[in-house]
Design a protein around this motif. Structure first.
Motif, PDB file in Angstrom:
ATOM      1  N   ARG A  30     -18.935 -40.250  -9.846  1.00 25.03           N
ATOM      2  CA  ARG A  30     -17.696 -40.046  -9.100  1.00 25.03           C
ATOM      3  C   ARG A  30     -16.553 -40.790  -9.771  1.00 25.03           C
ATOM      4  O   ARG A  30     -16.692 -41.970 -10.109  1.00 25.03           O
ATOM      5  N   GLY A  31     -15.467 -40.103  -9.968  1.00 20.35           N
ATOM      6  CA  GLY A  31     -14.303 -40.737 -10.576  1.00 20.35           C
ATOM      7  C   GLY A  31     -14.258 -40.643 -12.096  1.00 20.35           C
ATOM      8  O   GLY A  31     -13.230 -40.931 -12.706  1.00 20.35           O
ATOM      9  N   SER A  52     -12.872 -32.959 -14.710  1.00 21.02           N
ATOM     10  CA  SER A  52     -12.298 -34.180 -14.168  1.00 21.02           C
ATOM     11  C   SER A  52     -13.124 -34.694 -12.991  1.00 21.02           C
ATOM     12  O   SER A  52     -13.990 -33.990 -12.458  1.00 21.02           O
ATOM     13  N   GLY A  53     -12.829 -35.928 -12.585  1.00 19.40           N
ATOM     14  CA  GLY A  53     -13.605 -36.562 -11.531  1.00 19.40           C
ATOM     15  C   GLY A  53     -13.695 -35.764 -10.239  1.00 19.40           C
ATOM     16  O   GLY A  53     -14.739 -35.730  -9.587  1.00 19.40           O
ATOM     17  N   GLY A  54     -12.602 -35.135  -9.872  1.00 19.41           N
ATOM     18  CA  GLY A  54     -12.588 -34.330  -8.649  1.00 19.41           C
ATOM     19  C   GLY A  54     -12.954 -32.881  -8.872  1.00 19.41           C
ATOM     20  O   GLY A  54     -13.064 -32.108  -7.911  1.00 19.41           O
ATOM     21  N   SER A  71     -19.351 -27.440 -14.034  1.00 17.67           N
ATOM     22  CA  SER A  71     -19.135 -27.780 -12.627  1.00 17.67           C
ATOM     23  C   SER A  71     -19.840 -29.101 -12.348  1.00 17.67           C
ATOM     24  O   SER A  71     -20.578 -29.612 -13.195  1.00 17.67           O
ATOM     25  N   ARG A  72     -19.606 -29.634 -11.167  1.00 17.63           N
ATOM     26  CA  ARG A  72     -20.224 -30.905 -10.813  1.00 17.63           C
ATOM     27  C   ARG A  72     -20.463 -30.973  -9.326  1.00 17.63           C
ATOM     28  O   ARG A  72     -19.760 -30.334  -8.542  1.00 17.63           O
ATOM     29  N   LYS A  76     -24.668 -35.162  -5.550  1.00 15.09           N
ATOM     30  CA  LYS A  76     -25.978 -35.153  -6.215  1.00 15.09           C
ATOM     31  C   LYS A  76     -25.935 -35.906  -7.544  1.00 15.09           C
ATOM     32  O   LYS A  76     -26.944 -35.959  -8.259  1.00 15.09           O
ATOM     33  N   ASN A  77     -24.760 -36.438  -7.876  1.00 11.21           N
ATOM     34  CA  ASN A  77     -24.598 -37.177  -9.133  1.00 11.21           C
ATOM     35  C   ASN A  77     -25.013 -36.326 -10.337  1.00 11.21           C
ATOM     36  O   ASN A  77     -25.665 -36.823 -11.272  1.00 11.21           O
ATOM     37  N   THR A  78     -24.633 -35.078 -10.312  1.00 12.50           N
ATOM     38  CA  THR A  78     -25.099 -34.106 -11.303  1.00 12.50           C
ATOM     39  C   THR A  78     -23.949 -33.245 -11.816  1.00 12.50           C
ATOM     40  O   THR A  78     -23.051 -32.889 -11.048  1.00 12.50           O
ATOM     41  N   VAL A  79     -24.026 -32.943 -13.093  1.00 10.95           N
ATOM     42  CA  VAL A  79     -23.065 -32.056 -13.753  1.00 10.95           C
ATOM     43  C   VAL A  79     -23.834 -30.835 -14.267  1.00 10.95           C
ATOM     44  O   VAL A  79     -24.989 -30.968 -14.699  1.00 10.95           O
ATOM     45  N   TYR A  80     -23.197 -29.686 -14.227  1.00 15.20           N
ATOM     46  CA  TYR A  80     -23.860 -28.448 -14.628  1.00 15.20           C
ATOM     47  C   TYR A  80     -23.079 -27.741 -15.734  1.00 15.20           C
ATOM     48  O   TYR A  80     -21.867 -27.941 -15.888  1.00 15.20           O
TER      49      TYR A  80
END
Length: 115
Positions: A30-31, A52-54, A71-72, A76-80
């Motif tokens: 996050r952030g 970006s963070g958001g 995407s994020r 879930k603390n995950t990026v796709y």
């Protein structure tokens, strides 16, 4: 100590799709602007996409624009990375990290596109 775990790679035919995931542990994403990178043998690791963070601002390398979507899910603390219309030139090991890359690199996930 943050750890990044990439998954979702595999062997796919040209024109096919894959969805990569990057799960972070030990620190919240996050952030942070997060990015996907890729590397092939004998070449420098290259930027693929960032978010970006958001999640409101995304950037793509010209080579993947229109085909890949980053995407994020901060919960879930995950990026796709959704990869469509794959080409043989997309064959590489894919990694995620902050953008710029400040965290320790994970093992990556191999993507192989057969023509």
């Amino acid at each position: 100590q943050v750890q990044l775990l990439e998954s979702g790679g595999g062997l796919v035919q040209a024109g096919g799709s894959l969805r990569l995931s990057c799960a972070a542990s030990g620190r919240t994403i996050r952030g942070y602007t997060m990015g996907w990178y890729r590397q092939t043998p004998g070449k420098e690791r290259e930027f693929v996409a960032s978010i970006s963070g958001g999640g409101g601002v995304v950037y793509y390398a010209d080579s993947v624009k229109g085909r890949f979507t980053i995407s994020r899910d901060n919960a879930k603390n995950t990026v796709y990375l959704q990869m469509n219309s794959l080409k043989s030139a997309d064959t590489a090991i894919y990694y995620c990290n902050t953008r710029p890359a400040n965290w320790a690199w994970g093992q990556g996930t191999q993507v192989t596109v057969s023509s």
